[in-house]
Design a protein around this motif. Structure first.
Motif, PDB file in Angstrom:
ATOM      1  N   SER A 251     -19.783  12.630  91.444  1.00  0.00           N
ATOM      2  CA  SER A 251     -20.882  11.688  91.219  1.00  0.00           C
ATOM      3  C   SER A 251     -21.987  12.335  90.400  1.00  0.00           C
ATOM      4  CB  SER A 251     -21.428  11.205  92.563  1.00  0.00           C
ATOM      5  OG  SER A 251     -22.515  10.333  92.385  1.00  0.00           O
TER       6      SER A 251
ATOM      7  N   GLN B 172     -23.282  11.182  86.767  1.00  0.00           N
ATOM      8  CA  GLN B 172     -24.695  10.929  86.512  1.00  0.00           C
ATOM      9  C   GLN B 172     -25.185  11.715  85.301  1.00  0.00           C
ATOM     10  OE1 GLN B 172     -26.236  11.238  90.852  1.00  0.00           O
ATOM     11  NE2 GLN B 172     -27.914  10.405  89.671  1.00  0.00           N
TER      12      GLN B 172
ATOM     13  N   HIS C  35     -23.911  10.124  82.100  1.00  0.00           N
ATOM     14  CA  HIS C  35     -24.715   8.947  81.748  1.00  0.00           C
ATOM     15  C   HIS C  35     -26.064   9.365  81.174  1.00  0.00           C
ATOM     16  CE1 HIS C  35     -22.073   5.852  83.134  1.00  0.00           C
ATOM     17  NE2 HIS C  35     -22.070   6.260  84.391  1.00  0.00           N
ATOM     18  N   HIS C  36     -26.676  10.392  81.781  1.00  0.00           N
ATOM     19  CA  HIS C  36     -27.984  10.866  81.317  1.00  0.00           C
ATOM     20  C   HIS C  36     -27.898  11.395  79.890  1.00  0.00           C
ATOM     21  CE1 HIS C  36     -32.017  12.488  81.623  1.00  0.00           C
ATOM     22  NE2 HIS C  36     -31.569  13.687  81.261  1.00  0.00           N
TER      23      HIS C  36
ATOM     24  N   SER D  74     -27.590   6.528  85.432  1.00  0.00           N
ATOM     25  CA  SER D  74     -27.931   7.934  85.701  1.00  0.00           C
ATOM     26  C   SER D  74     -29.028   8.040  86.755  1.00  0.00           C
ATOM     27  CB  SER D  74     -28.380   8.625  84.413  1.00  0.00           C
ATOM     28  OG  SER D  74     -29.624   8.126  83.954  1.00  0.00           O
ATOM     29  N   ARG D  75     -29.968   7.069  86.764  1.00  0.00           N
ATOM     30  CA  ARG D  75     -31.066   7.126  87.736  1.00  0.00           C
ATOM     31  C   ARG D  75     -30.609   6.692  89.121  1.00  0.00           C
ATOM     32  NH1 ARG D  75     -34.369   3.335  86.759  1.00  0.00           N
ATOM     33  NH2 ARG D  75     -33.703   2.542  84.737  1.00  0.00           N
TER      34      ARG D  75
ATOM     35  N   GLY E 182     -27.420   6.637  90.304  1.00  0.00           N
ATOM     36  CA  GLY E 182     -26.267   7.351  90.850  1.00  0.00           C
ATOM     37  C   GLY E 182     -25.177   6.411  91.319  1.00  0.00           C
TER      38      GLY E 182
END
Length: 471
Positions: A260, A264, A267-268, A315-316, A318
């Motif tokens: 996870s 994340q 994505h960030h 990303s924020r 999760g």
């Protein structure tokens, strides 16, 4: 079910029995039921099947009202107020053991708990210890004590029972297996707090809100130890200790947490890269003197940022999914800040089902909503100082979206298939190509405003319709 012949205290005892019944069924390895008396009838108010052994459920769901003559052992308990053990025929020629425990308030038997056990297939020594412990559990749970420790058991849980002197009188096969790994040969007869049982434990930690439970580390094993002290009048009757080996479970949880975190981070980084691309396009736009180029680059910036917004959210939060209402709000906010004049009052609304979308759906629909909102801003509100865009979501066998505005509507000669607009081409490619859906653009029946109707296959994971905001 509320029995008006019982006091509030007695009704509370029945509620507590219902809560603890799954634990009692697991402890005694049998089907459990709670009976109350109604004149010459017996009503079953709660049932529980064991998790610790397979047993065929031959009872019907819900509350059962049976004649007392059909359950002679239960009826006998109500008359004698004594524990009863007998046999009942489950199948033709096959008998199972039936244990019936009285539950009393003072001199009055308010309920009877029956546990049916197939001992022939259970093949367990010292089963009498389980029955004695079940008796103590039922009496103890009827008092005003914390029932949280009495969570149901599983077939893999180790079970240890001690007497009032903390000497082990029963240990199931799972407990023996766990302690064998810890170097203990035999549990029965040992003192529960003998150093021999804990010498390989290197770490133990209590849970603040559950002082009866602690986590133990012993070598490569990670164990959860739950201890229940059954008392009467301040005197210890016996102890129940449940040992759960959670080594593999925690390893899987750790693996999931790591994956996870990696997702994340991906994505960030994607979001950051997209924002860098958007910054380069803005820089190019500032250097251009052509209005058409500036406009095209500005639209491209919003397209890139619409995808970045999805990755930023993922990303924020999760999470692997994004709510469609959240997508609408993010894209609307972005376009309003970058493309809508300061003196123009653009409002948005959302209604319908709350639907979580996987990344593929989220990214594509973010681009689609971006194009629809930009199209409304550029063409729907000419000569006005205010406007509304909205999205209505419906989840049936398909995902249905209705994006609308309250603008001037489409021209009379508008034909979607003949339009060469880049924005509309993007919308159709994404909906019909990427998402295998359909797209329609029509005027509102009132003659004012436009509707973009989108129909898509149901996203994976959306098995049930989730009620959202109402219109």
């Amino acid at each position: 079910m509320r029995n008006h012949n019982l006091t509030n205290k007695q009704l509370n005892i029945l509620d507590r029995l219902q809560q603890i019944l799954p634990f009692a069924a697991d402890l005694a390895h049998g089907h459990a039921a709670v009976y109350v008396q109604e004149e010459d009838k017996l009503r079953v108010t709660a049932k529980a099947m064991p998790h610790t052994v397979y047993m065929q459920d031959t009872t019907e769901n819900g509350e059962d009202l049976v004649d007392a003559l059909a359950e002679p052992l239960v009826a006998e308990v109500f008359q004698s107020a004594q524990f009863v053990h007998g046999k009942r025929e489950q199948d033709y020629g096959h008998f199972i053991d039936m244990y019936v425990f009285p539950v009393a308030d003072g001199n009055k038997v308010i309920a009877a708990v029956s546990i049916e056990v197939d001992k022939d297939h259970l093949n367990m020594d010292d089963f009498s210890q389980l029955i004695k412990t079940t008796t103590d559990v039922l009496h103890y749970a009827a008092k005003d004590v914390d029932l949280a420790p009495f969570a149901p058991l599983s077939a893999s849980d180790g079970l240890i029972i001690t007497d009032q002197f903390s000497r082990i009188v029963f240990a199931n096969a799972a407990a023996q297996r766990i302690y064998r790994v810890l170097g203990v040969g035999s549990l029965k007869g040992c003192h529960l707090f003998d150093r021999q049982l804990s010498r390989h434990v290197t770490r133990e930690s209590f849970e603040r809100n559950r002082p009866w439970q602690k986590e133990l580390t012993a070598g490569d094993l990670l164990l959860i130890r739950r201890q229940i002290d059954l008392q009467a009048g301040g005197t210890l009757l016996r102890r129940i200790v449940i040992i759960s080996d959670v080594t593999e479970v925690r390893a899987k949880e750790q693996e999931i947490r790591i994956k996870s975190a990696v997702i994340q981070e991906i994505h960030h980084r994607v979001k950051n890269n997209l924002q860098t691309v958007a910054s380069l396009l803005r820089l190019q736009s500032r250097r251009s003197e052509s209005f058409e180029v500036k406009s095209a680059l500005s639209e491209s910036v919003n397209r890139v940022l619409s995808i970045a917004a999805v990755h930023d959210f993922l990303s924020r939060q999760g999470q692997d999914c994004m709510d469609i209402g959240q997508i609408m709000a993010e894209i609307f906010s972005q376009i309003k800040a970058s493309m809508v004049a300061a003196d123009f009052d653009l409002q948005q609304e959302f209604s319908g089902a709350s639907v979580s979308l996987p990344p593929k759906y989220a990214s594509s629909l973010a681009l689609v909503l971006n194009e629809l909102i930009i199209n409304a801003v550029e063409h729907a509100f000419a000569g006005r100082q205010a406007g509304l865009v909205g999205l209505k979501v419906e989840m049936t066998e398909e995902l249905k979206l209705d994006f609308y505005d309250d603008g001037c509507g489409l021209p009379a000669d508008f034909q979607l298939g003949k339009k060469r607009s880049l924005g509309l081409s993007i919308i159709r490619t994404l909906i019909e190509g990427d998402l295998a859906g359909t797209f329609q653009l029509v005027n509102d029946a009132s003659g004012r405003g436009t509707h973009a109707y989108i129909v898509l296959p149901r996203p994976e994971g959306q098995e049930q319709i989730v009620a959202g905001l109402e219109e």
